[in-house]
Enzyme design. Structure first.
Site, PDB file in Angstrom:
ATOM      1  N   LYS A  13       0.717  -1.171   0.171  1.00 20.09           N
ATOM      2  CA  LYS A  13      -0.020  -0.015   0.123  1.00 20.09           C
ATOM      3  C   LYS A  13       0.823   1.509  -0.013  1.00 20.09           C
ATOM      4  O   LYS A  13       0.696   2.289  -0.907  1.00 20.09           O
ATOM      5  CB  LYS A  13      -1.065  -0.002   1.428  1.00 20.09           C
ATOM      6  CG  LYS A  13      -1.960  -1.228   1.361  1.00 20.09           C
ATOM      7  CD  LYS A  13      -2.832  -1.225   2.215  1.00 20.09           C
ATOM      8  CE  LYS A  13      -2.043  -1.002   3.908  1.00 20.09           C
ATOM      9  NZ  LYS A  13      -1.496  -2.310   4.318  1.00 20.09           N
ATOM     10  N   ARG A  88      -9.859   0.547   8.884  1.00 19.10           N
ATOM     11  CA  ARG A  88      -9.288  -1.113   8.999  1.00 19.10           C
ATOM     12  C   ARG A  88     -10.244  -1.543  10.114  1.00 19.10           C
ATOM     13  O   ARG A  88      -9.757  -2.657  10.283  1.00 19.10           O
ATOM     14  CB  ARG A  88      -7.869  -1.132   8.929  1.00 19.10           C
ATOM     15  CG  ARG A  88      -7.110  -0.584  10.289  1.00 19.10           C
ATOM     16  CD  ARG A  88      -5.819  -0.487   9.918  1.00 19.10           C
ATOM     17  NE  ARG A  88      -4.667  -1.305  10.200  1.00 19.10           N
ATOM     18  CZ  ARG A  88      -3.329  -0.920   9.479  1.00 19.10           C
ATOM     19  NH1 ARG A  88      -3.206   0.061   8.707  1.00 19.10           N
ATOM     20  NH2 ARG A  88      -2.508  -1.949   9.997  1.00 19.10           N
ATOM     21  N   ARG A 123      12.122  -5.180   4.536  1.00 19.55           N
ATOM     22  CA  ARG A 123      11.780  -3.846   4.306  1.00 19.55           C
ATOM     23  C   ARG A 123      12.634  -2.816   5.183  1.00 19.55           C
ATOM     24  O   ARG A 123      13.012  -3.126   6.207  1.00 19.55           O
ATOM     25  CB  ARG A 123      10.228  -3.602   4.803  1.00 19.55           C
ATOM     26  CG  ARG A 123       9.850  -2.232   5.019  1.00 19.55           C
ATOM     27  CD  ARG A 123       8.292  -1.653   4.970  1.00 19.55           C
ATOM     28  NE  ARG A 123       7.704  -2.349   6.117  1.00 19.55           N
ATOM     29  CZ  ARG A 123       6.642  -2.368   6.198  1.00 19.55           C
ATOM     30  NH1 ARG A 123       5.703  -1.882   5.548  1.00 19.55           N
ATOM     31  NH2 ARG A 123       5.832  -3.117   7.124  1.00 19.55           N
ATOM     32  N   ARG A 156      11.222  -1.200  10.618  1.00 19.30           N
ATOM     33  CA  ARG A 156      10.450  -1.020  11.651  1.00 19.30           C
ATOM     34  C   ARG A 156      10.107  -1.917  12.849  1.00 19.30           C
ATOM     35  O   ARG A 156      10.419  -3.173  12.609  1.00 19.30           O
ATOM     36  CB  ARG A 156       9.055  -1.101  10.606  1.00 19.30           C
ATOM     37  CG  ARG A 156       8.673   0.477  10.470  1.00 19.30           C
ATOM     38  CD  ARG A 156       7.347   0.656   9.485  1.00 19.30           C
ATOM     39  NE  ARG A 156       6.254  -0.426  10.049  1.00 19.30           N
ATOM     40  CZ  ARG A 156       4.979  -0.383   9.353  1.00 19.30           C
ATOM     41  NH1 ARG A 156       4.810   0.311   8.426  1.00 19.30           N
ATOM     42  NH2 ARG A 156       4.243  -1.235   9.744  1.00 19.30           N
ATOM     43  N   ARG A 167      -0.138  -9.352  12.913  1.00 20.01           N
ATOM     44  CA  ARG A 167      -0.641  -8.190  12.334  1.00 20.01           C
ATOM     45  C   ARG A 167      -1.611  -8.785  11.198  1.00 20.01           C
ATOM     46  O   ARG A 167      -2.590  -8.299  10.872  1.00 20.01           O
ATOM     47  CB  ARG A 167       0.382  -7.372  11.712  1.00 20.01           C
ATOM     48  CG  ARG A 167       0.997  -6.643  12.813  1.00 20.01           C
ATOM     49  CD  ARG A 167       2.200  -5.853  12.364  1.00 20.01           C
ATOM     50  NE  ARG A 167       2.269  -5.028  11.192  1.00 20.01           N
ATOM     51  CZ  ARG A 167       2.998  -4.725  10.335  1.00 20.01           C
ATOM     52  NH1 ARG A 167       4.549  -5.047  10.658  1.00 20.01           N
ATOM     53  NH2 ARG A 167       3.057  -3.894   9.377  1.00 20.01           N
TER      54      ARG A 167
HETATM   55  P1  AP5 Z   1       4.869  -1.485   1.849  1.00 20.61           P
HETATM   56  O1  AP5 Z   1       4.363  -0.915   0.797  1.00 20.61           O
HETATM   57  O2  AP5 Z   1       5.590  -0.957   2.937  1.00 20.61           O
HETATM   58  O3  AP5 Z   1       3.564  -2.280   2.279  1.00 20.61           O
HETATM   59  P2  AP5 Z   1       2.195  -1.714   3.069  1.00 20.61           P
HETATM   60  O4  AP5 Z   1       1.279  -2.425   2.550  1.00 20.61           O
HETATM   61  O5  AP5 Z   1       2.224  -0.352   3.178  1.00 20.61           O
HETATM   62  O6  AP5 Z   1       2.327  -2.131   4.543  1.00 20.61           O
HETATM   63  P3  AP5 Z   1       2.438  -1.797   6.063  1.00 20.61           P
HETATM   64  O7  AP5 Z   1       3.518  -2.833   7.046  1.00 20.61           O
HETATM   65  O8  AP5 Z   1       2.956  -0.285   6.141  1.00 20.61           O
HETATM   66  O9  AP5 Z   1       0.947  -1.988   6.494  1.00 20.61           O
HETATM   67  P4  AP5 Z   1       0.571  -2.105   7.832  1.00 20.61           P
HETATM   68  O10 AP5 Z   1      -0.954  -1.788   7.231  1.00 20.61           O
HETATM   69  O11 AP5 Z   1       0.525  -3.297   8.504  1.00 20.61           O
HETATM   70  O12 AP5 Z   1       1.052  -0.942   8.598  1.00 20.61           O
HETATM   71  P5  AP5 Z   1       0.464   0.604   8.931  1.00 20.61           P
HETATM   72  O13 AP5 Z   1       1.657   1.444   8.995  1.00 20.61           O
HETATM   73  O14 AP5 Z   1      -0.586   0.915   8.088  1.00 20.61           O
HETATM   74  O15 AP5 Z   1       5.580  -2.876   1.323  1.00 20.61           O
HETATM   75  C1  AP5 Z   1       6.078  -3.866   2.051  1.00 20.61           C
HETATM   76  C2  AP5 Z   1       7.423  -4.198   1.740  1.00 20.61           C
HETATM   77  O16 AP5 Z   1       7.292  -4.959   0.429  1.00 20.61           O
HETATM   78  C3  AP5 Z   1       8.270  -3.131   1.418  1.00 20.61           C
HETATM   79  O17 AP5 Z   1       9.776  -3.609   1.865  1.00 20.61           O
HETATM   80  C4  AP5 Z   1       8.420  -2.912  -0.169  1.00 20.61           C
HETATM   81  O18 AP5 Z   1       9.531  -2.361  -0.753  1.00 20.61           O
HETATM   82  C5  AP5 Z   1       8.314  -4.421  -0.519  1.00 20.61           C
HETATM   83  N1  AP5 Z   1       7.350  -4.514  -1.728  1.00 20.61           N
HETATM   84  C6  AP5 Z   1       6.375  -3.465  -2.262  1.00 20.61           C
HETATM   85  N2  AP5 Z   1       5.812  -4.015  -3.457  1.00 20.61           N
HETATM   86  C7  AP5 Z   1       6.549  -5.081  -3.864  1.00 20.61           C
HETATM   87  C8  AP5 Z   1       6.523  -5.865  -4.877  1.00 20.61           C
HETATM   88  N3  AP5 Z   1       5.815  -5.703  -5.966  1.00 20.61           N
HETATM   89  N4  AP5 Z   1       7.317  -6.901  -4.987  1.00 20.61           N
HETATM   90  C9  AP5 Z   1       8.388  -6.947  -3.989  1.00 20.61           C
HETATM   91  N5  AP5 Z   1       8.519  -6.401  -2.858  1.00 20.61           N
HETATM   92  C10 AP5 Z   1       7.605  -5.226  -2.694  1.00 20.61           C
HETATM   93  O19 AP5 Z   1      -0.031   0.333  10.595  1.00 20.61           O
HETATM   94  C11 AP5 Z   1       1.146  -0.232  11.509  1.00 20.61           C
HETATM   95  C12 AP5 Z   1       0.357  -0.208  12.782  1.00 20.61           C
HETATM   96  O20 AP5 Z   1      -0.146   1.153  13.216  1.00 20.61           O
HETATM   97  C13 AP5 Z   1      -0.869  -1.172  12.788  1.00 20.61           C
HETATM   98  O21 AP5 Z   1      -0.246  -2.569  13.180  1.00 20.61           O
HETATM   99  C14 AP5 Z   1      -1.807  -0.622  14.172  1.00 20.61           C
HETATM  100  O22 AP5 Z   1      -1.100  -0.859  15.361  1.00 20.61           O
HETATM  101  C15 AP5 Z   1      -1.563   0.836  13.808  1.00 20.61           C
HETATM  102  N6  AP5 Z   1      -2.423   1.348  12.823  1.00 20.61           N
HETATM  103  C16 AP5 Z   1      -2.280   2.080  11.683  1.00 20.61           C
HETATM  104  N7  AP5 Z   1      -3.590   2.420  11.095  1.00 20.61           N
HETATM  105  C17 AP5 Z   1      -4.564   2.026  12.070  1.00 20.61           C
HETATM  106  C18 AP5 Z   1      -6.109   2.042  12.010  1.00 20.61           C
HETATM  107  N8  AP5 Z   1      -6.536   2.608  10.915  1.00 20.61           N
HETATM  108  N9  AP5 Z   1      -6.556   1.738  13.045  1.00 20.61           N
HETATM  109  C19 AP5 Z   1      -6.106   1.045  14.338  1.00 20.61           C
HETATM  110  N10 AP5 Z   1      -4.603   0.911  14.061  1.00 20.61           N
HETATM  111  C20 AP5 Z   1      -3.941   1.535  13.128  1.00 20.61           C
HETATM  112 ZN    ZN Z   2       2.360   1.221   4.866  1.00 19.18          ZN
END
Ligand code: AP5
Ligand code: ZN
Length: 220
Positions: A13, A88, A123, A156, A167
């Protein structure tokens, strides 16, 4: 353009959000990035959020809903926005509908969980901007450094394998129901004065460039 990027942790994402926001000139509203900034700043929200994030659990809905509502009042959201990692839970999605927040597209990026574990372990993140890299699949130009600023990249806290598994469980239990929620709304049509968003699902398997092309095709 007003859209939601839906997908499991590590689905890509954040990676695709960078291209979408540039193409459409809209702000990326990543609740994960906002929370990590709050943790870093040591604000009351950050102190509260940190224990949930480190455990791989979701931060309570009320905190998140407030955070997003305040963010939407800022001037740069006038011409659209890109939600990354939000909503989410069903209550978060309902809160946006009740607040009259319009959405044109829900774009789901679908990646199998075994691939996700590989991606998360490699990552690297630039915490100031939220830009992400992968040591093998999407490496920075200079090892360990952000392409734009040259600042150091970090791993991270929540990318440890055990936390990633937690997660993914949380995703299945609390976020996956949004897939049905938005598809069913699309069948019902206008609600609370809002048109239902168009639902699009793409495969997130392939190179970053291939997926970017799929994303842009899906938003035509
Ligand atoms: P990346 O693009 O970083 O993936 P992402 O989908 O953004 O993954 P996140 O881990 O950031 O998502 P998340 O939803 O768990 O975390 P968030 O920060 O929202 O890609 C991942 C890796 O793959 C990278 O290394 C990238 O380079 C690689 N990659 C990408 N595309 C590729 C491809 N095509 N081929 C190969 N490699 C590739 O949330 C973190 C925490 O915050 C949550 O656990 C929760 O505690 C809290 N939180 C955040 N939002 C909320 C909410 N709305 N409600 C409640 N708690 C929340
Ligand atoms: Zn992200």
């Amino acid at each position: 353009m007003r859209l939601i990027l839906l997908g499991a942790p590590g689905a890509g994402k954040g990676t695709q959000a960078n291209y979408i926001k540039e193409k459409f000139g809209i702000p990326q509203i990543s609740t994960g990035d906002m929370l990590r900034a709050a943790v870093k700043a040591g604000s009351p929200l950050g102190v509260e959020a940190k224990r949930y994030m480190d455990a791989g659990e979701l931060v309570p809905d009320a905190l998140i809903i407030n955070l997003v509502k305040e963010r939407l009042l800022e001037a740069d959201c006038k011409n659209g926005y890109l939600f990354d990692g939000f909503p989410r839970t069903l209550p978060q999605a309902e809160a946006m509908k009740e607040a009259g927040v319009a959405i044109d597209y829900v774009l789901e990026i679908d990646v199998p969980f075994d691939e996700i574990i590989v991606r998360m372990s490699g990552r690297r993140t630039h915490p100031q901007s939220g830009r992400t890299y992968h040591v093998k699949f999407n490496p920075p130009k200079v090892e360990g450094q952000d392409d734009v600023t040259g600042e150091p990249l970090i791993q991270r806290e929540d990318d440890k394998e055990e936390t990633v598994k937690k997660r993914l469980d949380v995703y299945v239990a609390q976020t996956k129901p949004l897939v049905d929620y938005y598809q069913q709304w699309a069948q019902r049509g206008v609600e609370n004065g809002l048109s239902a968003p168009q639902y699009r699902r793409i495969s997130g398997l392939g190179s970053v460039d291939e997926i970017r092309q799929r994303v842009f095709d899906a938003l035509k």
